[in-house]
Design an enzyme around this catalytic site. Structure first.
Site, PDB file in Angstrom:
ATOM      1  CB  THR A 169      -0.978   0.039   1.191  1.00 56.98           C
ATOM      2  OG1 THR A 169      -0.249   0.164   2.425  1.00 56.98           O
ATOM      3  CG2 THR A 169      -1.860  -1.196   1.229  1.00 56.98           C
ATOM      4  CG  LEU A 209      -5.429   6.072  -2.876  1.00 57.89           C
ATOM      5  CD1 LEU A 209      -5.990   6.080  -4.281  1.00 57.89           C
ATOM      6  CD2 LEU A 209      -6.165   7.056  -1.997  1.00 57.89           C
ATOM      7  CG  HIS A 210      -3.120   2.592   3.529  1.00 59.14           C
ATOM      8  ND1 HIS A 210      -1.790   2.202   3.550  1.00 59.14           N
ATOM      9  CD2 HIS A 210      -3.132   3.827   4.058  1.00 59.14           C
ATOM     10  CE1 HIS A 210      -1.049   3.159   4.070  1.00 59.14           C
ATOM     11  NE2 HIS A 210      -1.838   4.160   4.380  1.00 59.14           N
ATOM     12  CG  ASP A 211      -8.791   0.816   3.848  1.00 55.28           C
ATOM     13  OD1 ASP A 211      -9.447   1.623   4.538  1.00 55.28           O
ATOM     14  OD2 ASP A 211      -7.947   0.050   4.330  1.00 55.28           O
ATOM     15  CB  CYS A 257      -4.553  -2.491  -1.928  1.00 53.00           C
ATOM     16  SG  CYS A 257      -3.334  -1.254  -2.401  1.00 53.00           S
TER      17      CYS A 257
END
Ligand code: RIB
Ligand code: CA
Length: 318
Positions: A191, A242-244, A246
């Protein structure tokens, strides 16, 4: 061919970016959204899920999860996601009501009733999924895999070694990681590479819709979190991760990602290490693989996929 999914989240700026991508792709059959505290308090994450889903004109059941982690005292991330949890960007009041089923009831009943296996997409602490597996282990056979944003093979963002989602509820994470259900882990390793630049943020804003402006405003709030990265250097400062996203993008387009099958355990105790995902990527334990740990993403295609989703949802909202 549609993919049935349940999304468990703690909205949260990047959680709503993940919801945006999911809403924009009808090939994802979203059966249920469940929430838990994490980025913000229970009340605020519930409100954000209801308000955002209403604003996006989606008719999806939203069910309340557990109020707190299994044992640890809840720690939220208001400094990263703002006082309202969405970068202080305001959305209209919700038009949909919270389900009268709890998250655990709704997940259990949805999984049991499904004729096909369901993918769980998790973008917050694993409290709800851990509780589900403890209370109803019979649902395991109905879960195809868990696409999870959390953990890290190297480095942390809540402590030197622990990533926020696992740090908040390591006990629940251990239940999930030892459950035998296949897990695809979008940890910080991937991420941190899944970012938009300030120039790309300007391109998003130039889409011109009210929604695009809201997305840009939330991500601009999120920028300052980018400055708190480990191994700080100027090149990292303006990478908005934009961690989530992924966790959703992998379900839609796994070909954008690369990872390794590893044995992963959760450090429960440890004065400095509680909440760490111990990733045995050199197979030193000899224990069987339980997680695909992602480490690479085709960033340009990932960003274009998100930008397209903002355009699609801008048209959908009208
Ligand atoms: O470490 C990043 C994760 O913690 C993301 O899910 C973000 O929304 C926060 O919950
Ligand atoms: Ca999250």
């Amino acid at each position: 061919m549609t993919i049935p999914v349940i999304i468990d989240c703690d909205p949260g700026i990047d959680d709503v970016m993940a919801l945006t991508l999911a809403f924009a792709h009808p090939e994802l059959d979203i059966k249920l959204i469940t929430t838990e505290p994490g980025n913000q308090t229970q009340a605020k994450t519930i409100h954000n899920a209801l308000a955002f889903t209403s604003y996006m004109k989606q008719d999806i059941e939203i069910a309340r999860g557990l109020d707190a982690p299994f044992f640890r005292k809840l720690e939220i991330a208001a400094e990263v996601h703002g006082d309202n949890g969405l970068g202080d960007v305001q959305f209209p009041e919700p038009t949909i009501q919270l389900s009268n089923r709890t998250a655990i009831e709704a997940m259990k009943e949805t999984l049991i009733a499904s004729e096909e296996q369901i993918v769980l997409i998790a973008t917050g602490p694993l409290t709800n999924i851990g509780a589900l597996l403890l209370a109803h282990p019979e649902v395991k056979s109905k879960i195809k895999y868990i696409s999870y944003m959390g953990g890290a093979a190297v480095g942390g963002n809540m402590s030197p070694t622990a990533e926020f989602n696992v740090y908040v509820d390591p006990h629940a994470a251990e239940i999930v990681f030892q459950s035998g259900i296949p897990i695809v882990m979008s940890g910080l390793d991937v991420t941190h590479k899944a970012y938009v630049t300030l120039e790309e943020l300007d391109r998003i804003e130039a889409i011109g819709s009210d929604f695009a402006h809201k997305v840009a405003a939330m991500l601009r709030f999120y920028v300052h979190a980018a400055k708190q990265t480990a191994f700080h250097s100027p090149e990292f400062e303006n990478r908005i991760r934009l961690h989530d996203l992924c966790a959703v993008s992998y379900v839609l387009t796994p070909e954008l990602f690369e990872g390794d099958d590893c044995y992963v355990a959760i450090e429960i105790e440890g004065k400095y290490t509680a909440g760490t995902t111990v990733v045995d990527y050199e197979q030193r334990t000899g224990l069987p693989h339980n997680v695909k740990v992602l480490h690479t993403v085709h960033r340009e295609k990932f960003v274009e996929q998100f930008m397209d989703a903002v355009k699609v949802m801008s048209r959908h909202i009208g």
